[in-house]
Design a protein around this motif. Structure first.
Motif, short mmCIF file in Angstrom:
data_model
loop_
_atom_site.label_atom_id
_atom_site.label_comp_id
_atom_site.label_asym_id
_atom_site.label_seq_id
_atom_site.Cartn_x
_atom_site.Cartn_y
_atom_site.Cartn_z
N CYS A 34 5.70 46.62 93.76
CA CYS A 34 4.98 45.93 93.03
C CYS A 34 3.34 46.04 93.51
O CYS A 34 2.54 45.75 92.92
N ASN B 96 10.74 45.22 81.58
CA ASN B 96 9.81 46.12 81.14
C ASN B 96 10.98 46.85 80.09
O ASN B 96 11.51 46.75 79.81
N THR C 111 3.51 45.01 77.44
CA THR C 111 3.81 45.06 79.27
C THR C 111 2.26 45.31 79.71
O THR C 111 1.56 45.25 80.32
N LEU D 224 0.56 42.26 80.44
CA LEU D 224 1.03 41.82 82.42
C LEU D 224 0.34 42.78 83.11
O LEU D 224 0.03 42.78 84.01
N CYS E 35 0.46 43.23 87.25
CA CYS E 35 1.31 43.70 86.97
C CYS E 35 1.80 44.69 87.64
O CYS E 35 1.01 45.73 87.27
N CYS F 284 11.25 41.21 86.57
CA CYS F 284 11.38 39.62 85.54
C CYS F 284 11.93 38.95 86.32
O CYS F 284 11.32 37.97 86.12
N CYS G 66 8.85 37.19 91.10
CA CYS G 66 6.83 37.85 90.93
C CYS G 66 6.09 37.26 91.48
O CYS G 66 5.10 36.67 91.72
N TYR H 296 2.82 38.31 91.66
CA TYR H 296 2.30 37.91 90.86
C TYR H 296 1.75 36.24 90.53
O TYR H 296 0.86 36.71 89.93
N ILE I 279 3.04 35.86 87.70
CA ILE I 279 2.93 36.32 86.04
C ILE I 279 4.50 36.23 85.28
O ILE I 279 4.59 35.11 84.41
N THR I 280 5.16 36.54 85.61
CA THR I 280 6.73 36.37 85.26
C THR I 280 7.64 34.99 85.95
O THR I 280 8.90 35.33 85.88
#
Length: 544
Positions: A104, A154, A448, A451, A456, A462, A467, A469, A471-472
């Motif tokens: 990641c 994804n 996507t 993200l 991402c 996810c 995550c 970051y 995000i998810t």
């Protein structure tokens, strides 16, 4: 005879010596194995140990031993080990566990000394055909966790052809000169909905300043802060964001003019207020990453806020059935479409979202006949928070083929003006946007890409709710990694940049309104495609 006898004698002597040597070696090996059998047992459970795909490599000369990388990694891949003691304090250095890196790149980006590199360690297999599935099979039969369905996130990353990459635009030169978008206006304003103005009452339309919308991603699959950033960016840009199937959080009620709400098979969060705080309603039948199956948000992810928004008990699994249990025909779908229209006083367009499948043309025709104002088609590269790997990799068709087939069918049946088409699934850049429009879409959904614009790294995990970051995931400690203002600026930058690039592409084609390109396949040419593929896309071979 004496010559033959001598040769046989020598061969016999050689064989005797080799036999003696083998016997001594065999005896030595057997003795060694037996002598250590109690202390050096081999472990069959290691048979299913999977080789590491990615791992962080540290440049210790640059590393300041700050420990930020271990804090950043939410997957347990980096640990700190004592290296020395200075001033009575232990100094720790980062070490890779070689177990759970998903590439990641969050630790790499957070390192202040740029001392981390993520490396790919290719899996070496002697069998080319099995190379891709050998590790996956080991995962499924591992006695520690046997027989489970392999999940992934994804969109499909298969090596199947990307038709977008094999389509070129036709530019203008002399007789039809190009347009300079810096000096002449180019209109991207798009109206979505039924354009059947022969009706006594004017059908509801939604207006967007750009043909780019933010795709459905539910509260639960992504962080609420991401949804807030989407809503803020949509308001600034004059476009729309989609709540996904998880309901509309009360903090987003102020973004009514830029919100599309979604009604899925689980009916999560659907109530009268839900329909008041939106500009359009979308009925989700399917999605590109997992056509034909439903969704599942595990109970451990259902926090207090998610439970209130989805209107389910905290900690309860949120299950979306594969079918809507009140829809088994086009007539059933028509009933739901008009039930929503009645609820909204016929003031808001109703959209239907389906996955791109092989018979998409008659499906779209039926949905248009059922009274839908907008149809969103999601290609097999469309993203998701979680899907079975085999479903994601093996079902559905590319959006390029689906949107072209849908547009042609609606035109043949003289229904194209009755419905707008939105293309989704695999839109990576502004050229993909315009190619989708030329193939028949009125607008596109970005999922996507949203993200990725927030940082991402596409580790495709996810579903794990770890995550890095933020995000998810809705873990409070990770969710706070999203700065709403910065995320909003990033999304505004994404759509603004792509919009400017679209204007440049349109100028090169000599087109000054986006509506002139909808279904205008004459402005596209194919390369490295078969005659059947060109025919399915409705475009000509490059050079013709």
């Amino acid at each position: 005879m004496s010559h033959r006898s001598g040769t046989a004698s020598r061969l016999s002597g050689t064989a005797s010596r080799l036999s003696g040597t083998a016997s001594r070696l065999s005896g030595t090996d057997e003795n060694a194995v037996w002598a250590n059998s109690k202390t050096q047992q081999l472990d069959m459970s290691k048979n299913w140990k999977r080789p590491v795909k990615y791992m962080p490599v540290f440049d210790y000369d640059r590393c300041s031993r700050c420990g930020r990388c271990a804090l950043a990694c939410t997957w347990g891949e980096i640990r700190l080990v004592p290296e020395k003691v200075e001033g009575g304090k232990p100094i720790n250095k980062p070490v890779a566990n070689r177990s759970s890196c998903g590439a990641c790149h969050y630790c790499e980006r957070q390192c202040p000394e740029e001392a981390i590199t993520i490396v790919d360690t290719p899996f070496v297999s002697s069998h080319r055909y099995w190379r891709g599935d050998q590790k996956n099979l080991w995962r499924q039969v591992d006695p520690n966790n046997p027989g489970h369905v392999l999940l992934i996130s994804n969109g499909s990353d298969s090596e199947l052809i990307s038709y977008f990459d094999n389509i070129l635009f036709d530019a203008c030169q002399v007789t039809n000169p190009p347009i300079d978008p810096l000096r002449e206006p180019i209109e991207l304003r798009t109206y979505l909905g039924r354009k059947d103005f022969e009706q006594k009452t004017k059908p509801p339309l939604i207006e967007t300043q750009s043909p780019i919308l933010f795709s459905a991603m539910s509260f639960g699959s992504i962080n609420l802060r991401v949804q807030i950033a989407e809503a803020k960016a949509a308001k600034i840009l004059g476009t729309f964001w989609n709540t996904g199937e998880g309901g509309l959080h009360r903090s987003l009620n102020d973004y009514t003019d830029n919100t599309i709400v979604q009604v899925a098979s689980g009916r999560f969060g659907v109530n009268p207020k839900f329909f008041k705080h939106c500009s359009a309603v979308e009925i989700k039948i399917g999605q590109g990453a997992k056509p034909g199956i439903g969704g599942h948000l595990p109970g451990e992810k259902v926090t207090e806020e998610i439970s209130k928004t989805r209107m389910i008990p905290r900690g309860a699994d949120a299950l979306s059935p594969a079918p809507h249990h009140d829809i088994y025909s086009i007539e059933d779908l028509r009933q739901l479409i008009f039930a929503i229209k009645e609820t909204t006083d016929y003031k808001k367009p109703v959209s239907v979202k389906v996955a791109a499948v092989h018979n998409i043309a008659p499906i779209v025709s039926g949905i248009a006949s059922a009274g839908a104002d907008i149809i969103a088609i999601d290609g097999f590269r469309g993203g998701t928070g979680a899907a079975p790997r085999r479903i994601r990799q093996s079902m559905g068709i590319p959006i390029e083929l689906a949107i072209s087939a849908a547009d042609k069918r609606l035109r043949d049946e003289k229904m194209r003006h009755k419905v707008s088409l939105i293309a989704a699934g695999g839109i990576r850049n502004s050229a993909d946007v315009l190619k989708a429009i030329c193939l028949g879409a009125d607008a596109v959904y970005l999922g996507t890409a949203v993200l990725v614009s927030l940082g991402c790294g596409l580790c495709q995990r996810c579903y794990a709710s770890k995550c890095s970051y933020g995000i998810t995931t809705n873990r409070p400690d990770l969710a706070e990694r999203i700065d709403i203002d910065l995320a909003t600026r990033a999304l505004v930058g994404l759509v603004s940049a792509w919009t400017d690039e679209i204007k440049e592409l349109m100028g090169a084609m000599g087109i000054n309104t986006i509506g002139s390109l909808v279904g205008n396949r004459d402005r596209l040419r194919g390369i490295h495609l078969t005659s059947e593929e060109l025919d399915a896309l409705g475009i000509l071979q490059a050079g013709k």
